[in-house]
Scaffold this active site. Sequence first.
Site, short mmCIF file in Angstrom:
data_model
loop_
_atom_site.label_atom_id
_atom_site.label_comp_id
_atom_site.label_asym_id
_atom_site.label_seq_id
_atom_site.Cartn_x
_atom_site.Cartn_y
_atom_site.Cartn_z
N GLU A 1 -12.13 6.40 -21.97
CA GLU A 1 -12.91 5.38 -22.67
C GLU A 1 -12.49 3.97 -22.29
OE1 GLU A 1 -15.62 3.57 -25.09
OE2 GLU A 1 -15.51 5.69 -24.55
N ASP A 2 -11.19 3.73 -22.14
CA ASP A 2 -10.69 2.36 -22.03
C ASP A 2 -10.11 1.99 -20.66
OD1 ASP A 2 -11.35 1.88 -24.69
OD2 ASP A 2 -9.45 2.66 -25.40
#
Length: 716
Positions: free
Chosen positions: A76-77
């Site tokens: 996600e990051d």
Amino acid sequence: MIRQYELVEKVRAYDPQADEDLLNRAYVYAMKMHGSQRRESGALYFSHPLEVAGLLTQMRLDTASIVTALLHDVVEDTDATLADIEKMFGAEIARLVDGVTKLSRLELQSDHTKQAENFQKLVVAMSEDIRVLLVKLADRLHNMRTLCYVANPARRRRTAIETMEIYAPLAERIGMQEWKDELEDLAFAEINAEARESITKRLEFLRREGQDVVGRIIDELSQTMRDAGLNATVSGREKRPRSIWQKMQRKDVAFEQLADIMAFRVIVDTIEHCYTALGIIHAAYRVVPGRFKDYISTPKPNGYRSLHTGVIGPESQRIEIQIRTREMHEVAEIGVAAHWRYKQGGDPRTDGRQYRWLRDFLDILEHAAGPEDFLEHTKLEMFQDQVFCFTPKGDLIALPQAATPVDFAYAVHSEIGDHCASAKINGRLVPLRSQLRNGDQVEIITSRAKSPSPEWERFVVSGKAKARIRRIVRQQQRGQYIDLGRAILQRTLRAEGLEPSERTLEPALKALGVKTVEDLYAALGEGTHTGRDVMQAIQPAPAPQPANDKIVPISRARSERRGKEQPILLRGLIPGMALHFARCCHPLPGDRIVGIVTTGKGVTVHTAECETLVSFAHTPERWLEVDWDERAADADGALTGRVHLIVANAPGNLGSLSTMIAQNHGNITNLKFTNRSRDFFEMLVDIEVGDVKHLTNIIAALRTHPSISSVERARG
């Protein structure tokens, strides 16, 4: 932060067979990918997945769960992909990380529908592998512990509400009581900080006043067990502020009236010793009637087992005592996570399906109209207390409190619920709306000619039953709406010399935002659109419209006060009928209500308990059966609830009163003093609220304030 070797040692301490190389690679990879990223607190972002992994080591979870915790945010990051994860750590880790990542992406959305979709995805993911939920709960717990660093108040509150409504109940459902308690308390601190602070201060006062009363009670209970020759460990724990607040709301009492703020536990070696300890306690102390519960012979749906009893114990204190074995205690504290300690082998991907409530969630998912419908019904499943009933063959069925034979039928099987014709409770034929009690034996009589009635939705309480009934009724209604809409449109088009066809109606489909001709017919039959709307879309030339040509559907009545369309509040009224809410009892969504037809005024709505109804007893023809629309609590035009207060006469108290009401999203519309004295004011306060639950929350909040000696809902 936990160092790399420390994390590995923690895992190997309870799992000597843990894959040390896999843990080391995951630690290094996550630290490298997150790099210099920082959280809102200023700490390195890598500290978050590390703390999540640390929480799971406390639960003694397997290596795959710990590695998933370390990697749960990298896709996600960072620039990492799911393919990278699978290549480096294997398919199992990639699948778990993918499950958690999908939830996190949706969680970033603030829209209510997105929250519902998020929860829907969570249920599907955890049904495949319960470890997805365990990682997600640990992730949420650490985020709640650091919520104070989030600068945006609206975002903090949204996260706290989501935690209270979804994640804390899920933690309870899988038996993780410690996490559930902490999640609730952290959310409570954000949602209602003043109430929590007030309860905390009173608990501190009780500790100072009581000196070491808890220690003395533990000593006496331990001695009582030793004198009877039973080896037992006794402990005591103070209930958390959120739990105390819930009990104040549920029992409708002030803080001072609560007698079991402390819970004591007696831990023994075997099940036989549990019942021996119960006998010792009941022989030594007076039992409080109605407080005994046997969750050993009838466990809770999440696997919780224990004996509960209430007694007037040492030092004449009214206390609650829980009796369980050490294994039961571990399951009670960490729930499904404890199974890793006892099972030998087995596939964790199937663990989630051992929970009946999870299968019910999946059944609701199948029959819900959309994510919001699913969220509504699953919340019903999570928040209700349980009642235990039996089939004629002796199978145990757990249901929400106040469940009916229809709920029971749907719990046994959806087809049995759909064709439920009548029911017997303990051999006696009873109405389908009868409420079940613990220990009832229920027999469902079915008929292929029967189908769910719209009336059933008014008295069933389980989310599974509501979702199934609503779906079938919706299908039946849609067929009726389509037939009616087709007739309306044919009449309208033929009056203009046109024939209904897909080509003719194509401009109307686009203009009115419907996908198919059947959807258009259904919208016409339901009253969402009119024949005139369709004609304007087909032939957009302006034409004057008579005022009475517009059909105003009951579900789209216009609110004059707000100047925009609003859902009507009641079911059972004729469209266009004037509606008033009685000022004698101030009915709110959630109250049982009746309508009284008044000449020249339309319908006046009273609560079913209103004393004014006595005056209409001789005119039954004026009574209407009405009920709240399920969307009534969401209507913008808030209704008025009235409370009666007795407040100490001191500077600042009225200001505190209004502040507490505002903090709980109420709006004072009127205030009237009914009695004044040197020490106290008595007053009636009218508050704009959404429903009964909203007013109850405000009343409970006011009860925590030391200057308010009494607060009750005024009904006359």
